[in-house]
Design a protein around this motif. Structure first.
Motif, PDB file in Angstrom:
ATOM      1  N   THR A 160      66.753  82.818 -89.584  1.00 14.20           N
ATOM      2  CA  THR A 160      67.124  83.383 -90.889  1.00 14.20           C
ATOM      3  C   THR A 160      68.464  84.088 -90.815  1.00 14.20           C
ATOM      4  O   THR A 160      69.277  84.004 -91.750  1.00 14.20           O
ATOM      5  CB  THR A 160      66.044  84.368 -91.372  1.00 14.20           C
ATOM      6  N   GLU A 161      68.721  84.798 -89.713  1.00  5.56           N
ATOM      7  CA  GLU A 161      70.004  85.482 -89.540  1.00  5.56           C
ATOM      8  C   GLU A 161      71.158  84.486 -89.489  1.00  5.56           C
ATOM      9  O   GLU A 161      72.228  84.737 -90.060  1.00  5.56           O
ATOM     10  CB  GLU A 161      69.969  86.323 -88.263  1.00  5.56           C
ATOM     11  N   TRP A 162      70.959  83.366 -88.816  1.00  4.46           N
ATOM     12  CA  TRP A 162      72.000  82.328 -88.776  1.00  4.46           C
ATOM     13  C   TRP A 162      72.284  81.782 -90.177  1.00  4.46           C
ATOM     14  O   TRP A 162      73.447  81.579 -90.551  1.00  4.46           O
ATOM     15  CB  TRP A 162      71.579  81.196 -87.835  1.00  4.46           C
ATOM     16  N   VAL A 163      71.226  81.542 -90.943  1.00  7.40           N
ATOM     17  CA  VAL A 163      71.406  81.040 -92.317  1.00  7.40           C
ATOM     18  C   VAL A 163      72.169  82.066 -93.150  1.00  7.40           C
ATOM     19  O   VAL A 163      73.077  81.717 -93.923  1.00  7.40           O
ATOM     20  CB  VAL A 163      70.038  80.727 -92.961  1.00  7.40           C
ATOM     21  N   CYS A 164      71.810  83.356 -92.996  1.00  4.94           N
ATOM     22  CA  CYS A 164      72.486  84.416 -93.747  1.00  4.94           C
ATOM     23  C   CYS A 164      73.952  84.513 -93.344  1.00  4.94           C
ATOM     24  O   CYS A 164      74.827  84.701 -94.195  1.00  4.94           O
ATOM     25  CB  CYS A 164      71.771  85.749 -93.493  1.00  4.94           C
ATOM     26  N   LEU A 165      74.245  84.376 -92.051  1.00  6.86           N
ATOM     27  CA  LEU A 165      75.633  84.419 -91.573  1.00  6.86           C
ATOM     28  C   LEU A 165      76.448  83.286 -92.182  1.00  6.86           C
ATOM     29  O   LEU A 165      77.565  83.507 -92.697  1.00  6.86           O
ATOM     30  CB  LEU A 165      75.664  84.334 -90.047  1.00  6.86           C
ATOM     31  N   ILE A 166      75.924  82.076 -92.126  1.00 12.90           N
ATOM     32  CA  ILE A 166      76.648  80.920 -92.668  1.00 12.90           C
ATOM     33  C   ILE A 166      76.891  81.096 -94.169  1.00 12.90           C
ATOM     34  O   ILE A 166      77.981  80.821 -94.683  1.00 12.90           O
ATOM     35  CB  ILE A 166      75.859  79.624 -92.390  1.00 12.90           C
ATOM     36  N   THR A 167      75.867  81.596 -94.873  1.00  9.09           N
ATOM     37  CA  THR A 167      76.011  81.841 -96.317  1.00  9.09           C
ATOM     38  C   THR A 167      77.083  82.880 -96.596  1.00  9.09           C
ATOM     39  O   THR A 167      77.887  82.730 -97.527  1.00  9.09           O
ATOM     40  CB  THR A 167      74.669  82.311 -96.908  1.00  9.09           C
ATOM     41  N   SER A 168      77.114  83.951 -95.789  1.00 14.90           N
ATOM     42  CA  SER A 168      78.118  85.003 -95.994  1.00 14.90           C
ATOM     43  C   SER A 168      79.539  84.474 -95.778  1.00 14.90           C
ATOM     44  O   SER A 168      80.460  84.821 -96.523  1.00 14.90           O
ATOM     45  CB  SER A 168      77.848  86.185 -95.059  1.00 14.90           C
ATOM     46  N   VAL A 227      57.329  91.637 -88.364  1.00 19.74           N
ATOM     47  CA  VAL A 227      58.790  91.719 -88.274  1.00 19.74           C
ATOM     48  C   VAL A 227      59.434  90.410 -88.710  1.00 19.74           C
ATOM     49  O   VAL A 227      60.461  90.407 -89.403  1.00 19.74           O
ATOM     50  CB  VAL A 227      59.230  92.106 -86.849  1.00 19.74           C
ATOM     51  N   SER A 228      58.841  89.279 -88.326  1.00 19.81           N
ATOM     52  CA  SER A 228      59.392  87.974 -88.710  1.00 19.81           C
ATOM     53  C   SER A 228      59.372  87.795 -90.225  1.00 19.81           C
ATOM     54  O   SER A 228      60.359  87.365 -90.837  1.00 19.81           O
ATOM     55  CB  SER A 228      58.613  86.841 -88.036  1.00 19.81           C
ATOM     56  N   ILE A 229      58.236  88.122 -90.849  1.00 19.80           N
ATOM     57  CA  ILE A 229      58.134  87.999 -92.315  1.00 19.80           C
ATOM     58  C   ILE A 229      59.121  88.943 -93.000  1.00 19.80           C
ATOM     59  O   ILE A 229      59.805  88.561 -93.962  1.00 19.80           O
ATOM     60  CB  ILE A 229      56.697  88.288 -92.773  1.00 19.80           C
ATOM     61  N   ALA A 230      59.216  90.192 -92.488  1.00 26.13           N
ATOM     62  CA  ALA A 230      60.139  91.171 -93.071  1.00 26.13           C
ATOM     63  C   ALA A 230      61.584  90.705 -92.933  1.00 26.13           C
ATOM     64  O   ALA A 230      62.397  90.875 -93.846  1.00 26.13           O
ATOM     65  CB  ALA A 230      59.946  92.533 -92.410  1.00 26.13           C
ATOM     66  N   ASN A 231      61.922  90.104 -91.776  1.00 33.42           N
ATOM     67  CA  ASN A 231      63.265  89.566 -91.560  1.00 33.42           C
ATOM     68  C   ASN A 231      63.586  88.473 -92.566  1.00 33.42           C
ATOM     69  O   ASN A 231      64.673  88.448 -93.155  1.00 33.42           O
ATOM     70  CB  ASN A 231      63.377  89.003 -90.137  1.00 33.42           C
ATOM     71  N   ILE A 232      62.658  87.547 -92.736  1.00 34.76           N
ATOM     72  CA  ILE A 232      62.872  86.434 -93.658  1.00 34.76           C
ATOM     73  C   ILE A 232      63.074  86.950 -95.081  1.00 34.76           C
ATOM     74  O   ILE A 232      63.964  86.495 -95.809  1.00 34.76           O
ATOM     75  CB  ILE A 232      61.684  85.452 -93.593  1.00 34.76           C
ATOM     76  N   ILE A 233      62.259  87.925 -95.485  1.00 29.80           N
ATOM     77  CA  ILE A 233      62.386  88.489 -96.833  1.00 29.80           C
ATOM     78  C   ILE A 233      63.723  89.192 -97.008  1.00 29.80           C
ATOM     79  O   ILE A 233      64.431  88.991 -98.009  1.00 29.80           O
ATOM     80  CB  ILE A 233      61.226  89.455 -97.121  1.00 29.80           C
ATOM     81  N   MET A 234      64.097  90.047 -96.015  1.00 28.94           N
ATOM     82  CA  MET A 234      65.338  90.799 -96.159  1.00 28.94           C
ATOM     83  C   MET A 234      66.559  89.884 -96.213  1.00 28.94           C
ATOM     84  O   MET A 234      67.397  89.993 -97.123  1.00 28.94           O
ATOM     85  CB  MET A 234      65.512  91.805 -95.014  1.00 28.94           C
ATOM     86  N   TYR A 235      66.668  88.977 -95.251  1.00 29.04           N
ATOM     87  CA  TYR A 235      67.843  88.108 -95.247  1.00 29.04           C
ATOM     88  C   TYR A 235      67.815  87.122 -96.409  1.00 29.04           C
ATOM     89  O   TYR A 235      68.873  86.700 -96.893  1.00 29.04           O
ATOM     90  CB  TYR A 235      67.962  87.390 -93.898  1.00 29.04           C
ATOM     91  N   PRO A 239      61.782  81.520 -83.090  1.00 32.72           N
ATOM     92  CA  PRO A 239      62.503  82.738 -83.517  1.00 32.72           C
ATOM     93  C   PRO A 239      62.854  82.692 -85.003  1.00 32.72           C
ATOM     94  O   PRO A 239      64.017  82.498 -85.378  1.00 32.72           O
ATOM     95  CB  PRO A 239      63.753  82.716 -82.636  1.00 32.72           C
ATOM     96  N   TYR A 240      61.851  82.911 -85.860  1.00 29.86           N
ATOM     97  CA  TYR A 240      62.070  82.809 -87.302  1.00 29.86           C
ATOM     98  C   TYR A 240      63.153  83.775 -87.780  1.00 29.86           C
ATOM     99  O   TYR A 240      63.994  83.426 -88.602  1.00 29.86           O
ATOM    100  CB  TYR A 240      60.760  83.101 -88.049  1.00 29.86           C
ATOM    101  N   GLY A 241      63.104  85.008 -87.265  1.00 26.37           N
ATOM    102  CA  GLY A 241      64.097  85.999 -87.671  1.00 26.37           C
ATOM    103  C   GLY A 241      65.501  85.573 -87.315  1.00 26.37           C
ATOM    104  O   GLY A 241      66.439  85.714 -88.116  1.00 26.37           O
ATOM    105  N   LEU A 242      65.686  85.042 -86.103  1.00 30.65           N
ATOM    106  CA  LEU A 242      67.008  84.604 -85.653  1.00 30.65           C
ATOM    107  C   LEU A 242      67.518  83.437 -86.493  1.00 30.65           C
ATOM    108  O   LEU A 242      68.706  83.390 -86.857  1.00 30.65           O
ATOM    109  CB  LEU A 242      66.947  84.218 -84.170  1.00 30.65           C
TER     110      LEU A 242
END
Length: 216
Positions: A12-20, A189-197, A7-10
């Protein structure tokens, strides 16, 4: 391990959450702080859906995502109302939100047991439009605000990619058949998620650097 099951997108979301949490809990302007509760909700729902499907075999999380879609679209429209540097930004955002909510509640009445794809597709198109309006507003600024720039750039790339995928979703099974085992939609979607986050994390870092600069 199958690389297409990760789950690459998930992640990335965890990394973004921790960073925020690390960088935004005292951020200024204060609207940046809303990322923390939003990402907590996003990561919670995405994690629950992933575990529910992979570990317990649940086939549908449509109702969960339909409820989350209400938070999702309100968050993004509010965000753009704050960062677009034009006189009528709030009115533009309000018009977009009114149209989206109209479509959203229409789908609640007439769409059962499936994801609100019309609302999601229109929403993606609006984010692309609002991103373009934001870039237009940059011409009226004396100085580019890097944190906002990276935030919008991430949104523009993500929604340009995923809205195109959603619009041509019916064609993807044919593409998948031609491409063999490659899950085209998952890859995009996975690549787009990684780029956005990744862009969001970059915007958080820019905001942190700006705060340190002014403190000095």
């Amino acid at each position: 391990m199958n690389l297409f099951t990760i789950p690459y997108g998930l992640i990335t979301e965890w990394v973004c959450l921790i960073t925020s949490i690390l960088l935004l809990w005292k951020a200024s302007p204060k609207f940046w702080q809303i990322f923390i509760p939003y990402l907590i909700i996003t990561v919670g729902i995405e994690t629950y859906a992933y575990v529910s499907i992979t570990q317990f075999g649940n086939k549908s999380t449509h109702n969960l995502y339909n409820i989350f879609l209400f938070i999702y679209l309100n968050f993004h429209i509010y965000l753009f109302s704050k960062i677009i540097n034009l006189q009528y930004a709030n009115k533009i955002a309000l018009l977009c939100l009114t149209l989206l909510l109209g479509i959203y509640f229409f789908e609640w009445q007439f769409t059962l047991h499936s994801f609100f794809s019309i609302t999601n597709t229109v929403f993606g198109g609006m984010i692309i439009l609002l991103s373009i309006i934001y870039y237009f507003g940059l011409f009226k600024q004396d100085e580019m605000k890097q944190s906002e720039f990276w935030l919008v750039t991430g949104c523009l790339i993500f929604y340009s990619a995923t809205t195109s995928v959603n619009a041509f979703f019916d064609q993807l099974p044919w593409l998948n058949q031609k491409m063999g085992i490659l899950p085209i939609r998952y890859i995009i979607v996975s690549i787009a998620n990684i780029i956005m986050y990744g862009c969001w994390i970059k915007s958080f870092l820019c905001l942190k650097d700006k705060k340190i600069y002014f403190q000095q």
